[in-house]
Enzyme design. Structure first.
Site, PDB file in Angstrom:
ATOM      1  N   GLU A   1       0.825  -1.221   0.000  1.00  0.00           N
ATOM      2  CA  GLU A   1       0.000   0.000   0.000  1.00  0.00           C
ATOM      3  C   GLU A   1       0.854   1.263   0.000  1.00  0.00           C
ATOM      4  O   GLU A   1       1.926   1.307   0.592  1.00  0.00           O
ATOM      5  CB  GLU A   1      -0.852   0.022   1.271  1.00  0.00           C
ATOM      6  CG  GLU A   1      -1.820  -1.120   1.350  1.00  0.00           C
ATOM      7  CD  GLU A   1      -2.614  -1.101   2.640  1.00  0.00           C
ATOM      8  OE1 GLU A   1      -3.611  -1.815   2.705  1.00  0.00           O
ATOM      9  OE2 GLU A   1      -2.246  -0.366   3.561  1.00  0.00           O
TER      10      GLU A   1
ATOM     11  N   CYS B   1       2.942   8.386   1.922  1.00  0.00           N
ATOM     12  CA  CYS B   1       3.307   7.449   2.980  1.00  0.00           C
ATOM     13  C   CYS B   1       3.712   6.154   2.286  1.00  0.00           C
ATOM     14  O   CYS B   1       2.868   5.496   1.683  1.00  0.00           O
ATOM     15  CB  CYS B   1       2.100   7.257   3.901  1.00  0.00           C
ATOM     16  SG  CYS B   1       2.365   6.033   5.183  1.00  0.00           S
TER      17      CYS B   1
ATOM     18  N   CYS C   1       5.024  -7.151   7.796  1.00  0.00           N
ATOM     19  CA  CYS C   1       5.936  -6.652   8.825  1.00  0.00           C
ATOM     20  C   CYS C   1       6.083  -7.731   9.879  1.00  0.00           C
ATOM     21  O   CYS C   1       5.126  -8.446  10.183  1.00  0.00           O
ATOM     22  CB  CYS C   1       5.342  -5.386   9.452  1.00  0.00           C
ATOM     23  SG  CYS C   1       6.408  -4.644  10.713  1.00  0.00           S
TER      24      CYS C   1
ATOM     25  N   CYS D   1       3.236  -5.652  16.286  1.00  0.00           N
ATOM     26  CA  CYS D   1       2.543  -4.774  17.233  1.00  0.00           C
ATOM     27  C   CYS D   1       1.074  -5.224  17.310  1.00  0.00           C
ATOM     28  O   CYS D   1       0.456  -5.490  16.283  1.00  0.00           O
ATOM     29  CB  CYS D   1       2.647  -3.321  16.782  1.00  0.00           C
ATOM     30  SG  CYS D   1       4.347  -2.738  16.698  1.00  0.00           S
TER      31      CYS D   1
ATOM     32  N   CYS E   1      -1.732  -3.335  15.180  1.00  0.00           N
ATOM     33  CA  CYS E   1      -1.469  -2.979  13.785  1.00  0.00           C
ATOM     34  C   CYS E   1      -1.773  -4.143  12.856  1.00  0.00           C
ATOM     35  O   CYS E   1      -1.247  -5.245  13.038  1.00  0.00           O
ATOM     36  CB  CYS E   1      -0.002  -2.561  13.665  1.00  0.00           C
ATOM     37  SG  CYS E   1       0.529  -2.259  11.972  1.00  0.00           S
TER      38      CYS E   1
ATOM     39  N   CYS F   1      -2.945   1.703   8.034  1.00  0.00           N
ATOM     40  CA  CYS F   1      -1.975   0.689   7.612  1.00  0.00           C
ATOM     41  C   CYS F   1      -2.580  -0.685   7.396  1.00  0.00           C
ATOM     42  O   CYS F   1      -3.235  -1.231   8.256  1.00  0.00           O
ATOM     43  CB  CYS F   1      -0.892   0.494   8.662  1.00  0.00           C
ATOM     44  SG  CYS F   1      -0.571   1.905   9.664  1.00  0.00           S
TER      45      CYS F   1
HETATM   46  N1  SAH Z   1       7.313   0.220  11.585  1.00  0.00           N
HETATM   47  C1  SAH Z   1       7.377   1.646  11.629  1.00  0.00           C
HETATM   48  C2  SAH Z   1       6.654   2.344  10.498  1.00  0.00           C
HETATM   49  C3  SAH Z   1       5.331   1.811  10.061  1.00  0.00           C
HETATM   50  S1  SAH Z   1       3.955   1.980  11.126  1.00  0.00           S
HETATM   51  C4  SAH Z   1       6.913   2.145  12.967  1.00  0.00           C
HETATM   52  O1  SAH Z   1       6.523   1.348  13.801  1.00  0.00           O
HETATM   53  O2  SAH Z   1       6.994   3.334  13.206  1.00  0.00           O
HETATM   54  C5  SAH Z   1       3.578   3.698  11.094  1.00  0.00           C
HETATM   55  C6  SAH Z   1       2.814   4.189  12.311  1.00  0.00           C
HETATM   56  O3  SAH Z   1       1.428   3.798  12.270  1.00  0.00           O
HETATM   57  C7  SAH Z   1       3.364   3.639  13.613  1.00  0.00           C
HETATM   58  O4  SAH Z   1       3.424   4.654  14.572  1.00  0.00           O
HETATM   59  C8  SAH Z   1       2.316   2.606  13.965  1.00  0.00           C
HETATM   60  O5  SAH Z   1       2.385   2.279  15.314  1.00  0.00           O
HETATM   61  C9  SAH Z   1       1.043   3.284  13.538  1.00  0.00           C
HETATM   62  N2  SAH Z   1      -0.144   2.437  13.380  1.00  0.00           N
HETATM   63  C10 SAH Z   1      -0.233   1.114  13.152  1.00  0.00           C
HETATM   64  N3  SAH Z   1      -1.510   0.700  13.098  1.00  0.00           N
HETATM   65  C11 SAH Z   1      -2.272   1.794  13.274  1.00  0.00           C
HETATM   66  C12 SAH Z   1      -3.681   2.030  13.328  1.00  0.00           C
HETATM   67  N4  SAH Z   1      -4.560   1.051  13.143  1.00  0.00           N
HETATM   68  N5  SAH Z   1      -4.100   3.297  13.535  1.00  0.00           N
HETATM   69  C13 SAH Z   1      -3.209   4.322  13.693  1.00  0.00           C
HETATM   70  N6  SAH Z   1      -1.883   4.160  13.640  1.00  0.00           N
HETATM   71  C14 SAH Z   1      -1.417   2.922  13.454  1.00  0.00           C
END
Ligand code: SAH
Length: 347
Positions: A90, A103, A110, A114, A117, A336
């Site tokens: 994406e 973005c 990944c 987390c 996510c 994401c």
């Molecule tokens: N791996 C990197 C970059 C990708 S994630 C990182 O962790 O920073 C980019 C951002 O989106 C991160 O801060 C992540 O925690 C956040 N993110 C993931 N899922 C999300 C969601 N459902 N809503 C809002 N932010 C989210």
């Protein structure tokens, strides 16, 4: 076949020297690729036909294909791009008053896992190559140009699917291509890399001599909670992370942005705000509060507007600079991994 779009100028110069060409040939190619936007070697009229044949044999100029395109009522464009081997990633374009921010994804899936996510929950398939990273910007630039001749991507955040510091070298090559004056000429201050907090990556990035930005996905102010939300914290806890950030601030002479996702009833109380204030006190970074994009793949709920503002007020009243992230494209699965998950039948 080597894809020319993935090569920083110094690497292309070396390749040209290896081909028995003058170093200047690399700059000439860059001008064709990024200024004149050539799509084939045949267009490159100031390069001899003989050398063009060599180029055609060993090199290519490919960009990812658009698999799905969604346009939000606020103008946000979300693309699902198809890569050469069929994997999909994406890319999102957001329109700010100051420019067009893209973005980009850094990996297919990944592996950081987390818990909130959807990209993490789907696991990692592979790293993106530097040309696939540059390709995301080129595809978006093509769409913008179709819309209006003067438009282009002006800002980049590496905040899509994937952990950029888990694909370090390709992300650095990408940054050098997009930042190069004869490349896409996107200013370093307009480029941000976001990491879940890999200390080795942060230390290396500090020494790249780049004026680009760094964002840290913090999301929790103590180890117990961060272990629950971000399993990477069990390997690199907050003490190790904060040490690396302090080193970054010193060596790169830049301050970081702390990203803090607000999850209802999980990390959004004033006690958490107080802990957060204490945790980052010794650093110069500022906080970007992120409203959670709910997804069917996870049970978390976004914090209420009141909670978000109370959290923000606490921080600002205690000397921490903080903002609330503007939201884009909530009507088009812009968070994401959501478009991909939907297209693959997982949502
Ligand atoms: N791996 C990197 C970059 C990708 S994630 C990182 O962790 O920073 C980019 C951002 O989106 C991160 O801060 C992540 O925690 C956040 N993110 C993931 N899922 C999300 C969601 N459902 N809503 C809002 N932010 C989210």
């Amino acid at each position: 076949m080597i894809n020319l779009y993935g090569l920083p100028l110094h690497k292309l110069e070396q390749l040209m020297l290896d081909e028995g060409q003058k170093k200047y040939r690399a700059t000439q190619l860059y001008i064709w690729l990024y200024e004149k936007r050539a799509t084939s070697f045949d267009e490159m009229s100031d390069i001899s036909i003989k050398f063009r044949e060599v180029l055609k044999e060993k090199y290519c100029l490919e960009i990812p294909k658009i698999h799905t395109k969604q346009v939000s009522s606020d103008g946000t464009i979300k693309l699902l791009l198809e890569l050469k081997d069929g994997y999909k990633v994406e890319t999102v374009l957001m329109r700010y008053s100051y420019g067009n921010a893209i973005c980009v994804s850094s990996q297919v899936g990944c592996s950081m896992g987390c818990s909130f996510c959807s990209s993490g929950l789907l696991g990692r398939q592979r790293n993106l190559t530097s040309d696939e990273l540059v390709g995301q910007v080129l595809v978006m630039n093509n769409l913008l140009r179709e819309e209006n001749k003067g438009q282009r991507v002006t800002h980049i955040v590496v905040m899509g699917t994937g952990e950029p510091f888990d694909n370090y070298d390709n992300v650095m090559d990408f940054i050098r291509v997009v930042n190069a004056q004869k490349g896409l000429a996107i200013g370093a201050r307009h480029i941000t890399v976001s990491t879940c907090g890999l200390p080795d990556g942060i230390r290396k990035y500090a020494r790249e001599g780049l004026q680009t930005n760094l964002a840290i996905s913090l999301h929790a102010p103590n180890d117990e909670l961060r272990n629950e939300l971000m399993k990477i914290n069990k390997v690199f806890n907050l003490e190790k992370l904060m040490e690396a950030i302090k080193e970054y601030e010193e060596i790169a002479n830049r301050r970081v942005t702390y990203e803090y996702l607000l999850l209802s009833g999980i990390n959004d109380t004033l006690e958490h705000a107080a802990e957060l204030t204490k945790l980052i006190k010794g650093t110069k970074g500022y906080v970007n509060l992120i409203p959670y994009n709910e997804t069917k793949l996870c049970d978390y709920k976004r914090s209420s507007g009141n909670r978000v503002h109370a959290f923000l007020d606490y921080l600002t009243n205690h000397g921490v600079t903080a903002t609330i992230r503007k939201e884009f494209g909530s009507d088009i699965d812009a968070a994401c991994g959501q478009l991909k998950a939907k297209c693959e039948g997982k949502l």
